[in-house]
Design a protein around this motif. Structure first.
Motif, PDB file in Angstrom:
ATOM      1  N   ILE A  24       0.829  -1.204   0.000  1.00  0.00           N
ATOM      2  CA  ILE A  24       0.000   0.000   0.000  1.00  0.00           C
ATOM      3  C   ILE A  24       0.865   1.256   0.000  1.00  0.00           C
ATOM      4  O   ILE A  24       1.987   1.243   0.502  1.00  0.00           O
ATOM      5  CB  ILE A  24      -0.980   0.040   1.197  1.00  0.00           C
ATOM      6  N   LEU A  30      -6.159   2.032   7.919  1.00  0.00           N
ATOM      7  CA  LEU A  30      -6.726   0.758   7.505  1.00  0.00           C
ATOM      8  C   LEU A  30      -8.178   0.627   7.945  1.00  0.00           C
ATOM      9  O   LEU A  30      -9.025   0.151   7.191  1.00  0.00           O
ATOM     10  CB  LEU A  30      -5.883  -0.400   8.048  1.00  0.00           C
ATOM     11  N   ARG A  36     -10.988   1.994   5.679  1.00  0.00           N
ATOM     12  CA  ARG A  36     -11.200   1.397   4.356  1.00  0.00           C
ATOM     13  C   ARG A  36     -12.607   0.858   4.144  1.00  0.00           C
ATOM     14  O   ARG A  36     -12.991   0.586   3.019  1.00  0.00           O
ATOM     15  CB  ARG A  36     -10.210   0.264   4.122  1.00  0.00           C
ATOM     16  N   TRP A  87     -12.933  -3.645   7.486  1.00  0.00           N
ATOM     17  CA  TRP A  87     -11.656  -3.122   7.962  1.00  0.00           C
ATOM     18  C   TRP A  87     -11.839  -2.400   9.297  1.00  0.00           C
ATOM     19  O   TRP A  87     -11.005  -2.521  10.187  1.00  0.00           O
ATOM     20  CB  TRP A  87     -11.051  -2.196   6.923  1.00  0.00           C
TER      21      TRP A  87
END
Length: 79
Positions: free
Chosen positions: A22, A38, A41, A45
């Motif tokens: 990423i 994260l 997302r 997530w």
């Protein structure tokens, strides 16, 4: 910053992946910021990386705390 992510145990099952690479926005500098990134997302997530979840993390195969700084090209593992 480019990171090589690895997910283990229940995270791998929940997210349906074991690894990815990423590109992070420049303002994310530590593991806590990565975890928040994260979690943003999407619902799966958000649940997997919720602040109240007890996750362990390693950067370049060393266990670290949430305040650990990130480095370009690092391997980050969550389990």
């Amino acid at each position: 910053m480019l990171l090589h992510m690895r997910y283990f145990a229940s995270l791998r099952e929940t997210l349906g992946m074991e690894a990815e690479t990423i590109e992070l926005p420049a303002h994310i500098e530590d593991l806590k910021g990565l975890r928040e990134f994260l979690a943003a997302r999407g619902p799966v997530w958000a649940d997997a990386f919720a602040a109240d979840k007890a996750l362990r993390a390693a950067i370049n195969q060393e266990l670290v705390k949430a305040s650990a700084p990130l480095q370009d090209q690092a391997e980050v593992a969550f389990f």
